[in-house]
Write a protein that holds these residues in place. Structure first.
Motif, mmCIF file in Angstrom:
data_model
loop_
_atom_site.group_PDB
_atom_site.id
_atom_site.type_symbol
_atom_site.label_atom_id
_atom_site.label_comp_id
_atom_site.label_asym_id
_atom_site.label_seq_id
_atom_site.Cartn_x
_atom_site.Cartn_y
_atom_site.Cartn_z
ATOM 1 N N HIS A 4 86.436 -2.494 49.569
ATOM 2 C CA HIS A 4 86.677 -1.174 50.125
ATOM 3 C C HIS A 4 85.744 -0.163 49.471
ATOM 4 C CE1 HIS A 4 90.663 -1.969 52.242
ATOM 5 N NE2 HIS A 4 89.889 -1.362 53.112
ATOM 6 N N ARG A 20 82.420 -3.148 55.043
ATOM 7 C CA ARG A 20 82.460 -3.085 56.498
ATOM 8 C C ARG A 20 83.232 -1.839 56.921
ATOM 9 N NH1 ARG A 20 86.287 -8.421 57.324
ATOM 10 N NH2 ARG A 20 87.961 -7.687 56.003
ATOM 11 N N GLY A 21 82.837 -1.337 58.059
ATOM 12 C CA GLY A 21 83.480 -0.101 58.509
ATOM 13 C C GLY A 21 82.799 0.414 59.755
ATOM 14 N N TRP A 22 82.737 1.733 59.855
ATOM 15 C CA TRP A 22 82.196 2.357 61.052
ATOM 16 C C TRP A 22 81.099 3.340 60.671
ATOM 17 C CZ3 TRP A 22 87.142 0.950 60.069
ATOM 18 C CH2 TRP A 22 87.781 0.133 61.017
ATOM 19 N N ARG A 38 81.944 4.679 56.987
ATOM 20 C CA ARG A 38 83.303 5.044 56.562
ATOM 21 C C ARG A 38 84.213 3.844 56.728
ATOM 22 N NH1 ARG A 38 86.941 5.199 60.413
ATOM 23 N NH2 ARG A 38 86.207 5.361 62.556
ATOM 24 N N ASP A 39 85.177 3.724 55.813
ATOM 25 C CA ASP A 39 86.305 2.828 56.059
ATOM 26 C C ASP A 39 87.565 3.625 55.750
ATOM 27 O OD1 ASP A 39 86.701 2.787 53.312
ATOM 28 O OD2 ASP A 39 86.070 0.700 53.053
ATOM 29 N N ALA A 40 88.712 2.957 55.606
ATOM 30 C CA ALA A 40 89.956 3.705 55.407
ATOM 31 C C ALA A 40 89.990 4.430 54.075
ATOM 32 C CB ALA A 40 91.156 2.758 55.510
ATOM 33 N N THR A 41 89.076 4.087 53.184
ATOM 34 C CA THR A 41 89.179 4.617 51.815
ATOM 35 C C THR A 41 88.119 5.639 51.460
ATOM 36 O OG1 THR A 41 87.745 2.942 50.816
ATOM 37 C CG2 THR A 41 90.072 2.349 51.116
ATOM 38 N N GLU A 67 80.065 5.431 65.163
ATOM 39 C CA GLU A 67 81.312 4.691 65.399
ATOM 40 C C GLU A 67 81.114 3.214 65.738
ATOM 41 O OE1 GLU A 67 84.565 5.382 64.709
ATOM 42 O OE2 GLU A 67 83.720 7.140 63.751
ATOM 43 N N SER A 68 79.882 2.730 65.783
ATOM 44 C CA SER A 68 79.721 1.273 65.871
ATOM 45 C C SER A 68 80.368 0.653 64.633
ATOM 46 C CB SER A 68 78.230 0.894 65.876
ATOM 47 O OG SER A 68 77.622 1.252 67.098
ATOM 48 N N SER A 69 80.950 -0.528 64.788
ATOM 49 C CA SER A 69 81.524 -1.219 63.628
ATOM 50 C C SER A 69 80.462 -2.137 63.040
ATOM 51 C CB SER A 69 82.772 -1.990 64.032
ATOM 52 O OG SER A 69 82.567 -2.733 65.210
ATOM 53 N N ILE A 70 80.417 -2.210 61.727
ATOM 54 C CA ILE A 70 79.231 -2.764 61.070
ATOM 55 C C ILE A 70 79.599 -3.366 59.719
ATOM 56 C CG2 ILE A 70 78.563 -0.674 59.792
ATOM 57 C CD1 ILE A 70 75.742 -1.026 61.100
ATOM 58 N N ARG A 122 90.142 8.977 64.658
ATOM 59 C CA ARG A 122 89.249 8.360 63.675
ATOM 60 C C ARG A 122 88.556 9.396 62.803
ATOM 61 N NH1 ARG A 122 85.637 3.909 66.934
ATOM 62 N NH2 ARG A 122 87.298 2.931 68.136
ATOM 63 N N THR A 127 92.295 11.839 60.087
ATOM 64 C CA THR A 127 92.643 10.730 59.192
ATOM 65 C C THR A 127 93.226 11.260 57.876
ATOM 66 O OG1 THR A 127 90.977 9.255 60.133
ATOM 67 C CG2 THR A 127 91.724 8.753 57.925
#
Lengths: 430, 430
Positions: A4, A20-22, A38-41, A67-70, A122, A127
């Protein structure tokens, strides 16, 4: 193994990590793509240099949308210019899902953002608010756990109209007319005869036709109810609860508060006891400060703003005339015509966050009041009257709007941002 | 100061205490009234002797009904015959509210007890279940807190029909047609793009026309959803969660479990990993054990009972045919025609408590499946399709029925006792 971002930001220089994230932001500077992920953290800047990655990774970084996931693997490097002071120097970039160009950019209208709420959730703004809301609700529960309350689930579909018919949502229940609950208080009262101190936290519904910054058609409602509590104990419980939650947020989540736009220093002042004002004095004060209200009228947003504009802590207003409050509130024998109640007003015009009262607990008094209010004690509320018919006890309780509390603590402009999918007169989509 | 009964029972002999509560049982033996008093924490036998109390106290004890609310002051005395081994020898008895004769006695019909549910909730039986439910829900939250999930509030009023139209409750939303949510899963999926691991705990609604011991029209639904989880991780999370809650209940509340009719020893066997069975094997097994079911049919209560009658732990059944499961479940590329899903069946015929799956996360696959199911990707579910349009990621999740879990853990006969105010086809009162 993926890490994270909050953990990566604690790494020293030269560590090899995968995240991994966006894609949160991106820009190109010659032979470098900067991708902020960005991820959740948290967010992390990743530098993708043409001469440091293979062709596929370079092409991937080039074509990624916001906003692509990567997924990115690379080596950490201290860099004061990067958010968090650390940059990831990419070695490998893999697109999980490129998707389509993200429809949200800057300067979009509120209405559009509500139309794409499922995507707008998002955003860092929402968030962060949702994280804060999660903590606020957790601390509320923690407070009631410490105070030995039981949490119970009230029914949502009911036959009772506990706050009057004007704002009821009606529905067909297997061919019978029923309503969505406006408040679970009456049901919470049932539980005190077995469990004494209880609370419910559930959605309540009001078909509010007004469009304001503090009304929702569907909101989350915390409703504690306590056997053997008088109104004084009730108000103390309320202020202790608010202090607990606010100080926990200040202590444990001051960065999050700041990210939401609230200076934690302001909240440090929220300490008990909260000031109290008699309704009658509050009326006088409003008129003195340029408002215009008569005895017997309820406060609106303007009056609440006048009363609290200079305050750092919430204000209790108590002893309202019984005619303008709910039928179940107990009249104060020491001040006839007024009830043992309180509205708790948040500072700086954020308005009412709690309404509480001692409940009428004697049968005769309840029957008399119901008659005054034109309510049928033998109809769909017979069960509620029964509670006074068999071993009743003095009790009190209150209702707290979770979104209103959140709006105040986070200093939000509009209540709709305190709930993921706001329901208002014009909207029940997405 | 009044003491709670659980604290009084810890006192030594000869302590002077005051308690308050409700008359739970009463009998007279010559010049002694025995009043068993209950409060939220326990029951205490109080002996009111004519020669030890004043006339008013004696008269009060004489006229108190079952469920009258009462205060008693007295001195503790060890007595092996009294519940808890301690008796209160009364010195003063004060009636708070005598009320009317309580309408609930022994041998009343289920229907009558549901009519007076607001009073029946005072019974030791339901009070104990509600306490246990409180703890079960708390441990669920504790588990997800430890796993770094965020809790969020989903909308209740929606435009989406996520589980098909047959069991929808329809309502009028300011002149527009809307529905009560059947599941918040689709909304939970929204949150994973910002917060990754989330859960919602909220009421769901199904206009179930069947009258069974495990269906409710309104129930509480825990729905976690996790970014980057495949179905294997999903199932592990489910079993870890169930083990955590069950073992916490055994460890912290074994007396309460026993009071509810569940032998804690039976629950000690609930340890991971839970057994797993392919749908195809489950079909064969049912037929082998005397049931009758064909490939392509879903399990009913009878088949679930057959599969679990000998089990001490829950059973995963996985890889159902895609036609009989929801549109959003991902087909297993390794086993075409079946989906990456699981039903978790509680032991001994308590039936399904969880349904989970890996979700379709790629846009094309979702559009194809929706077409097969006759769902319009540009209608009221457009927002859900959008989630695959912008930086989608693999993800999984599940739904747990709080009342079904409670029914199994407490070994209840009927799901209606796992919720305070059950809503069924014939009932939305009280």
């Amino acid at each position: 193994m993926f890490k994270h971002i909050s953990d990566v930001l604690k790494e020293k220089e030269g560590e090899k990590v995968s995240i991994r994230g966006w894609v949160y932001r991106e820009r190109t500077s010659g032979n470098i793509h900067f991708l902020v992920i960005r991820d959740a953290t948290g967010v992390l800047q990743c530098a993708v240099k043409k001469d440091k990655v293979d062709e596929k990774s370079w092409a991937t970084a080039e074509q990624a949308y916001i906003e692509s996931s990567i997924e990115i693997t690379g080596t950490t490097k201290k860099d004061a210019r990067a958010p968090g002071g650390l940059e990831l120097q990419a070695e490998r970039v893999v697109l999980v899902s490129k998707g389509e160009p993200f429809p949200i950019s800057k300067d979009l209208s509120d209405e559009f953002l509500l139309d794409v709420r499922h995507l707008w959730l998002r955003s860092q703004k929402i968030t962060n608010i949702m994280k804060a809301r999660h903590h606020i609700v957790n601390y509320l529960r923690e407070f009631f756990d410490k105070e030995d309350f039981y949490e119970l689930a009230p029914p949502i579909i009911t036959k009772s109209q506990c706050e009057g018919g004007a704002t009821l949502f009606e529905m067909d229940y297997f061919g019978e007319k029923a309503y969505l609950t406006q408040s679970s208080q009456l049901y919470a009262e049932v539980f005190i005869f077995g469990l004494e101190k209880v609370y419910v936290l559930a959605p309540s519904f009001r078909a509010e036709k007004s469009r304001t910054v503090r009304h929702l058609a569907e909101y989350w409602h915390l409703e504690p109810e306590m056997a053997w509590y008088d109104q004084e104990m009730n108000m103390r419980l309320q202020e202790n609860m608010v202090e607990y939650v606010v100080q926990k947020m200040v202590k444990e989540h001051s960065e999050l508060l700041e990210a939401c736009g609230r200076n934690p220093e302001e909240l440090k002042k929220v300490r008990v006891p909260f000031p109290r004002m008699d309704y009658e004095d509050a009326i006088a004060k409003v008129n003195e400060l340029g408002g215009k209200i008569e005895y017997g009228q309820d406060f609106g947003a303007d009056e609440e703003a006048i009363l609290t504009k200079e305050l750092d802590v919430p204000l209790f207003v108590h002893h309202f005339p019984k005619e303008i409050k709910a039928f179940y509130m107990r009249e104060d024998p020491k001040k006839p015509g007024t009830v043992l109640n309180d509205d708790l007003l948040a500072p700086r015009g954020h308005g009412e966050i709690i309404g509480g009262s001692e409940r009428i607990w004697e049968l005769d008094e309840l029957l008399t009041r119901m008659k005054e209010f034109g309510l049928d004690p033998n109809g769909d509320m017979k069960w509620y009257v029964d509670l006074r018919r068999y071993g009743s006890v003095p009790h009190s309780g209150f209702g707290l709007g979770i979104e209103r509390l959140t709006k105040w603590i986070l200093n939000l402009d509009h209540i709709r941002d305190a709930i993921p999918f706001p329901r208002t007169i014009t909207r029940c989509y997405p």
